[in-house]
Design an enzyme around this catalytic site. Structure first.
Site, PDB file in Angstrom:
ATOM      1  N   PRO A   1       0.778  -1.230  -0.265  1.00 49.40           N
ATOM      2  CA  PRO A   1      -0.014  -0.001   0.063  1.00 49.40           C
ATOM      3  C   PRO A   1       0.816   1.170   0.073  1.00 49.40           C
ATOM      4  CG  PRO A   1      -0.528  -1.379   1.819  1.00 49.40           C
ATOM      5  CD  PRO A   1       0.538  -1.961   1.249  1.00 49.40           C
TER       6      PRO A   1
ATOM      7  N   GLU B   1       2.245  -7.288   8.559  1.00 44.53           N
ATOM      8  CA  GLU B   1       2.506  -5.792   8.678  1.00 44.53           C
ATOM      9  C   GLU B   1       3.422  -5.373   7.479  1.00 44.53           C
ATOM     10  OE1 GLU B   1       0.809  -3.690  10.875  1.00 44.53           O
ATOM     11  OE2 GLU B   1      -0.156  -5.953  10.976  1.00 44.53           O
TER      12      GLU B   1
ATOM     13  N   ARG C   1      -2.490  -8.581 -20.643  1.00 44.70           N
ATOM     14  CA  ARG C   1      -3.457  -8.696 -21.888  1.00 44.70           C
ATOM     15  C   ARG C   1      -2.906  -7.440 -22.837  1.00 44.70           C
ATOM     16  NH1 ARG C   1      -6.476  -3.929 -21.586  1.00 44.70           N
ATOM     17  NH2 ARG C   1      -8.239  -4.625 -22.692  1.00 44.70           N
TER      18      ARG C   1
ATOM     19  N   ASP D   1      -9.453   0.409 -26.099  1.00 47.12           N
ATOM     20  CA  ASP D   1     -10.303   0.544 -25.154  1.00 47.12           C
ATOM     21  C   ASP D   1     -10.000   1.577 -24.050  1.00 47.12           C
ATOM     22  OD1 ASP D   1      -8.268  -2.408 -23.391  1.00 47.12           O
ATOM     23  OD2 ASP D   1      -7.791  -0.189 -23.809  1.00 47.12           O
TER      24      ASP D   1
HETATM   25  C1  4G0 Z   1       1.060  -3.958   4.556  1.00 45.57           C
HETATM   26  C2  4G0 Z   1      -0.580  -4.393  -1.473  1.00 45.57           C
HETATM   27  C3  4G0 Z   1      -0.030  -4.829   3.761  1.00 45.57           C
HETATM   28  C4  4G0 Z   1       2.223  -3.868   4.073  1.00 45.57           C
HETATM   29  C5  4G0 Z   1      -0.729  -5.066  -0.526  1.00 45.57           C
HETATM   30  C6  4G0 Z   1       1.910  -5.582   2.575  1.00 45.57           C
HETATM   31  C7  4G0 Z   1      -2.816  -3.578  -0.284  1.00 45.57           C
HETATM   32  C8  4G0 Z   1      -2.095  -3.433  -1.438  1.00 45.57           C
HETATM   33  C9  4G0 Z   1       0.534  -5.566   2.792  1.00 45.57           C
HETATM   34  C10 4G0 Z   1       2.725  -4.669   3.090  1.00 45.57           C
HETATM   35  C11 4G0 Z   1      -1.556  -5.370   0.633  1.00 45.57           C
HETATM   36  C12 4G0 Z   1      -2.426  -2.373  -2.322  1.00 45.57           C
HETATM   37  C13 4G0 Z   1       4.811  -3.457   3.132  1.00 45.57           C
HETATM   38  C14 4G0 Z   1       4.756  -5.322   1.683  1.00 45.57           C
HETATM   39  C15 4G0 Z   1      -0.226  -6.639   2.190  1.00 45.57           C
HETATM   40  N1  4G0 Z   1      -2.773  -4.554   0.415  1.00 45.57           N
HETATM   41  N2  4G0 Z   1      -2.892  -1.444  -2.103  1.00 45.57           N
HETATM   42  N3  4G0 Z   1      -1.456  -6.076   1.599  1.00 45.57           N
HETATM   43  N4  4G0 Z   1       4.177  -4.514   2.813  1.00 45.57           N
HETATM   44  O1  4G0 Z   1      -1.571  -2.436  -3.465  1.00 45.57           O
END
Ligand code: 4G0
Length: 254
Positions: free
Chosen positions: A77, A104, A142, A157
Site C-alpha cells: 500500500p 504488517e 492483456r 479500450d
Molecule cells: C501492508 C498491497 C500490507 C504492508 C498489499 C503488504 C494492499 C496493497 C501488505 C505490506 C496489501 C495495495 C509493506 C509489503 C499486504 N494490501 N493497495 N497487503 N508491505 O496494492
C-alpha cells in the site's frame, strides 16, 4: 490463490499458447528451521508480524536465477499507484517477479536490496499482496502482443485513447421500454463514430475531468467540447437570469 487465475479465460489461453509463463513460489520452501518459519515479531515491539528476510531473499534469488532480466516488484500500500501507463511499461519487460507481502510487511532490507519497484493498486489495505499482484499481472498480460484477439485488441479500450469509453448497446432495440440511441441503428458509420466520440468525451468531462487535462485534444475533439460548452453556457445563462435563487432574476418580480 494463483491457480484459478491462471486456469481461467484469456490468461489461461496465453499460458497454453506459451505467450507467457507463470509460476508461484512459496517462501516456506526456502526456510531451513524445523517449523519452517517465514515471519517474526517486529524489532521495537508492536502488533503484527514481519516476513523474515532470509527465506524471502533466497526465494527472490531463485526466481531471478530462473528468469534473469526480470524486474522485481513489491506489492505494498506504500507503493506508487498502479495505472495503465505503468501497465504498458511493465508489459515491455523481459519478466516480472512479484513479492506478495502479508501481515504488517516485509523486512525493510529486502526492499532496499532486491526490489526495483514498489507498487500499490490503490489506497486500501488487503490481507496480502496476492490479489494486487494478480491485478497487475492481468493488466500487463492483456497488453502483450497476440494475447488478445484482433477483435478485442487492447489498443481501442478505455484509457488507451485517454478517454472513458462511450456507452455500449446490443439487441433488443427496446429493452423494458428503454430504446437504443437511434443513430446506432442507422448504419451511418460516420455519424456513429461521431456519436461515440461525443459520448466518450462528455462521459469523461462529467466523470473524470482530470483525464482531459493531461492529454492534448485533436481539432475534432476540441470542436465537440466547444459545442457542449456552448450548450451548457446557454443553459447556465438562461437559468441564472430567471432562476428562483437568483437575486436579479426572481420570476415573482418579473
Ligand atoms: C501492508 C498491497 C500490507 C504492508 C498489499 C503488504 C494492499 C496493497 C501488505 C505490506 C496489501 C495495495 C509493506 C509489503 C499486504 N494490501 N493497495 N497487503 N508491505 O496494492
Amino acid at each position: 490463490m494463483f491457480q484459478p487465475f491462471w486456469e481461467t479465460g484469456i490468461i489461461r489461453r496465453a499460458l497454453d499458447r506459451r505467450l507467457i509463463h507463470a509460476k508461484a513460489v512459496n517462501i516456506r520452501d526456502f526456510t531451513s528451521d524445523r517449523h519452517r518459519t517465514t515471519d517474526d515479531r517486529p524489532y521495537g515491539g508492536g502488533p503484527g508480524m514481519v516476513i523474515k528476510p532470509e527465506p524471502l531473499a533466497d526465494a527472490i534469488r531463485s526466481a531471478k536465477a530462473d528468469h534473469p532480466g526480470s524486474r522485481t516488484i513489491l506489492m505494498t500500500p506504500q507503493g506508487r499507484i498502479f495505472n495503465q501507463e505503468v501497465a504498458r511499461r511493465l508489459s515491455r519487460e523481459e519478466g516480472l517477479i512479484f513479492i506478495c507481502g502479508r501481515y504488517e510487511g516485509v523486512d525493510e532490507r529486502i526492499s532496499r536490496r532486491f526490489v526495483d519497484d514498489e507498487i500499490s493498486i490503490g489506497d486500501y489495505v488487503l490481507t496480502g499482496g496476492e490479489l494486487p499482484a494478480m491485478v497487475v499481472m492481468d493488466a500487463v498480460i492483456r497488453l502483450i502482443p497476440d494475447v488478445l484477439g484482433g477483435a478485442d485488441s487492447a489498443e481501442k479500450d478505455s484509457f488507451s485513447e485517454g478517454f472513458l469509453e462511450h456507452a455500449h448497446y446490443t439487441r433488443p432495440p427496446v429493452f423494458e421500454g428503454d430504446p437504443v440511441p437511434e443513430i446506432l441503428l442507422s448504419g451511418n458509420h460516420r455519424e456513429i463514430d461521431r456519436w461515440r466520440l461525443e459520448a466518450s468525451l462528455v462521459k469523461t468531462v462529467i466523470r473524470r475531468p482530470d483525464l482531459l487535462e493531461s492529454r492534448a485534444l485533436t481539432a475534432a475533439e476540441l470542436e465537440i467540447l466547444k459545442r457542449c460548452h456552448g450548450h451548457i453556457e446557454k443553459i447556465v445563462r438562461t437559468q441564472s437570469a430567471s432562476g428562483a435563487d437568483s437575486p436579479s432574476g426572481d420570476e415573482s418580480v418579473g
